[in-house]
Scaffold this motif. Sequence first.
Motif, PDB file in Angstrom:
ATOM      1  N   LEU A 161      -0.335  -6.492  -4.227  1.00 53.78           N
ATOM      2  CA  LEU A 161      -0.202  -5.050  -4.022  1.00 53.78           C
ATOM      3  C   LEU A 161      -1.378  -4.529  -3.201  1.00 53.78           C
ATOM      4  O   LEU A 161      -1.196  -3.712  -2.295  1.00 53.78           O
ATOM      5  CB  LEU A 161      -0.091  -4.329  -5.363  1.00 53.78           C
ATOM      6  CG  LEU A 161       0.120  -2.820  -5.313  1.00 53.78           C
ATOM      7  CD1 LEU A 161       1.375  -2.452  -4.521  1.00 53.78           C
ATOM      8  CD2 LEU A 161       0.198  -2.263  -6.734  1.00 53.78           C
ATOM      9  N   ALA A 162      -2.578  -5.013  -3.492  1.00 49.58           N
ATOM     10  CA  ALA A 162      -3.749  -4.602  -2.710  1.00 49.58           C
ATOM     11  C   ALA A 162      -3.580  -4.992  -1.252  1.00 49.58           C
ATOM     12  O   ALA A 162      -3.783  -4.165  -0.346  1.00 49.58           O
ATOM     13  CB  ALA A 162      -5.013  -5.241  -3.289  1.00 49.58           C
ATOM     14  N   ARG A 163      -3.187  -6.253  -0.999  1.00 46.63           N
ATOM     15  CA  ARG A 163      -3.026  -6.704   0.388  1.00 46.63           C
ATOM     16  C   ARG A 163      -1.941  -5.918   1.106  1.00 46.63           C
ATOM     17  O   ARG A 163      -2.114  -5.508   2.264  1.00 46.63           O
ATOM     18  CB  ARG A 163      -2.721  -8.194   0.422  1.00 46.63           C
ATOM     19  CG  ARG A 163      -3.942  -9.059   0.178  1.00 46.63           C
ATOM     20  CD  ARG A 163      -3.713 -10.521   0.514  1.00 46.63           C
ATOM     21  NE  ARG A 163      -2.734 -11.166  -0.337  1.00 46.63           N
ATOM     22  CZ  ARG A 163      -2.987 -11.622  -1.554  1.00 46.63           C
ATOM     23  NH1 ARG A 163      -4.192 -11.511  -2.073  1.00 46.63           N
ATOM     24  NH2 ARG A 163      -2.038 -12.204  -2.259  1.00 46.63           N
ATOM     25  N   ALA A 164      -0.813  -5.701   0.441  1.00 42.96           N
ATOM     26  CA  ALA A 164       0.279  -4.957   1.070  1.00 42.96           C
ATOM     27  C   ALA A 164      -0.131  -3.516   1.338  1.00 42.96           C
ATOM     28  O   ALA A 164       0.166  -2.969   2.412  1.00 42.96           O
ATOM     29  CB  ALA A 164       1.526  -5.013   0.179  1.00 42.96           C
ATOM     30  N   ALA A 165      -0.810  -2.897   0.388  1.00 41.18           N
ATOM     31  CA  ALA A 165      -1.277  -1.521   0.581  1.00 41.18           C
ATOM     32  C   ALA A 165      -2.202  -1.447   1.793  1.00 41.18           C
ATOM     33  O   ALA A 165      -2.099  -0.528   2.614  1.00 41.18           O
ATOM     34  CB  ALA A 165      -1.986  -1.019  -0.677  1.00 41.18           C
ATOM     35  N   ASP A 166      -3.086  -2.418   1.920  1.00 38.97           N
ATOM     36  CA  ASP A 166      -3.994  -2.453   3.068  1.00 38.97           C
ATOM     37  C   ASP A 166      -3.200  -2.564   4.371  1.00 38.97           C
ATOM     38  O   ASP A 166      -3.476  -1.858   5.340  1.00 38.97           O
ATOM     39  CB  ASP A 166      -4.961  -3.623   2.915  1.00 38.97           C
ATOM     40  CG  ASP A 166      -6.066  -3.620   3.944  1.00 38.97           C
ATOM     41  OD1 ASP A 166      -6.601  -2.535   4.260  1.00 38.97           O
ATOM     42  OD2 ASP A 166      -6.407  -4.716   4.433  1.00 38.97           O
ATOM     43  N   GLU A 167      -2.198  -3.419   4.376  1.00 35.49           N
ATOM     44  CA  GLU A 167      -1.414  -3.635   5.598  1.00 35.49           C
ATOM     45  C   GLU A 167      -0.582  -2.427   6.002  1.00 35.49           C
ATOM     46  O   GLU A 167      -0.294  -2.251   7.186  1.00 35.49           O
ATOM     47  CB  GLU A 167      -0.529  -4.869   5.452  1.00 35.49           C
ATOM     48  CG  GLU A 167      -1.321  -6.152   5.505  1.00 35.49           C
ATOM     49  CD  GLU A 167      -0.445  -7.377   5.656  1.00 35.49           C
ATOM     50  OE1 GLU A 167       0.604  -7.297   6.334  1.00 35.49           O
ATOM     51  OE2 GLU A 167      -0.822  -8.419   5.092  1.00 35.49           O
ATOM     52  N   ILE A 168      -0.189  -1.591   5.048  1.00 30.51           N
ATOM     53  CA  ILE A 168       0.599  -0.405   5.419  1.00 30.51           C
ATOM     54  C   ILE A 168      -0.261   0.847   5.515  1.00 30.51           C
ATOM     55  O   ILE A 168       0.252   1.947   5.676  1.00 30.51           O
ATOM     56  CB  ILE A 168       1.800  -0.179   4.472  1.00 30.51           C
ATOM     57  CG1 ILE A 168       1.358   0.140   3.044  1.00 30.51           C
ATOM     58  CG2 ILE A 168       2.752  -1.373   4.507  1.00 30.51           C
ATOM     59  CD1 ILE A 168       2.489   0.577   2.126  1.00 30.51           C
ATOM     60  N   GLY A 169      -1.579   0.669   5.413  1.00 28.02           N
ATOM     61  CA  GLY A 169      -2.486   1.796   5.607  1.00 28.02           C
ATOM     62  C   GLY A 169      -2.757   2.642   4.383  1.00 28.02           C
ATOM     63  O   GLY A 169      -3.285   3.740   4.500  1.00 28.02           O
ATOM     64  N   GLU A 170      -2.439   2.136   3.204  1.00 30.27           N
ATOM     65  CA  GLU A 170      -2.721   2.838   1.944  1.00 30.27           C
ATOM     66  C   GLU A 170      -4.123   2.454   1.467  1.00 30.27           C
ATOM     67  O   GLU A 170      -4.292   1.716   0.493  1.00 30.27           O
ATOM     68  CB  GLU A 170      -1.687   2.462   0.887  1.00 30.27           C
ATOM     69  CG  GLU A 170      -0.378   3.159   1.027  1.00 30.27           C
ATOM     70  CD  GLU A 170      -0.425   4.581   0.481  1.00 30.27           C
ATOM     71  OE1 GLU A 170      -1.386   4.951  -0.213  1.00 30.27           O
ATOM     72  OE2 GLU A 170       0.516   5.313   0.777  1.00 30.27           O
ATOM     73  N   THR A 171      -5.130   2.961   2.159  1.00 30.77           N
ATOM     74  CA  THR A 171      -6.512   2.562   1.911  1.00 30.77           C
ATOM     75  C   THR A 171      -6.960   2.864   0.487  1.00 30.77           C
ATOM     76  O   THR A 171      -7.605   2.031  -0.161  1.00 30.77           O
ATOM     77  CB  THR A 171      -7.456   3.238   2.928  1.00 30.77           C
ATOM     78  OG1 THR A 171      -6.984   2.931   4.241  1.00 30.77           O
ATOM     79  CG2 THR A 171      -8.883   2.769   2.758  1.00 30.77           C
ATOM     80  N   GLU A 172      -6.627   4.042  -0.020  1.00 32.18           N
ATOM     81  CA  GLU A 172      -7.045   4.387  -1.388  1.00 32.18           C
ATOM     82  C   GLU A 172      -6.435   3.442  -2.410  1.00 32.18           C
ATOM     83  O   GLU A 172      -7.108   3.017  -3.347  1.00 32.18           O
ATOM     84  CB  GLU A 172      -6.661   5.834  -1.707  1.00 32.18           C
ATOM     85  CG  GLU A 172      -7.522   6.857  -1.012  1.00 32.18           C
ATOM     86  CD  GLU A 172      -7.130   8.280  -1.366  1.00 32.18           C
ATOM     87  OE1 GLU A 172      -6.587   8.505  -2.470  1.00 32.18           O
ATOM     88  OE2 GLU A 172      -7.378   9.168  -0.536  1.00 32.18           O
TER      89      GLU A 172
END
Length: 135
Positions: free
Chosen positions: A101-112
């Motif tokens: 989830l952290a990696r996917a969030a990073d890849e879609i720009g969900e930095t927080e």
Amino acid sequence: MENLLGPEPTLLPDRPEAQAAAEAGTDPAKIVRAYPDFSEAWALLAERALQTGDPVAGYAYARTGYHRGLDQLRRSGWKGHGPVPWSHRGNQGFLRALAALARAADEIGETEEYERCKKFLADSDPAAPAALGLS
């Protein structure tokens, strides 16, 4: 007597049949159909999606595995904080889903969300981020 060092570690139950299927390389979609609450299969789906360049699908799979794991943690007595050791096999699916989830969030720009998930992973077990490639 109260534990002055904090809550005891939460240990999710082992899932021998589902874990064996995952370790044997069974298609994670097949495992999910047999064990829909098995976080590790959702994490495997997320990891595969991320490896093939589909972070949106990876995010959806990882979020599902993460929430299935949260439900199990709560049923196991977890109160929203405290250790969830990576060394315990039963916890690894939840922690893998959280890392995905952290990696996917990073890849879609969900930095927080990326930062929150990384912190949650490290708070669960300081060894987990390195074990999962998020150090």
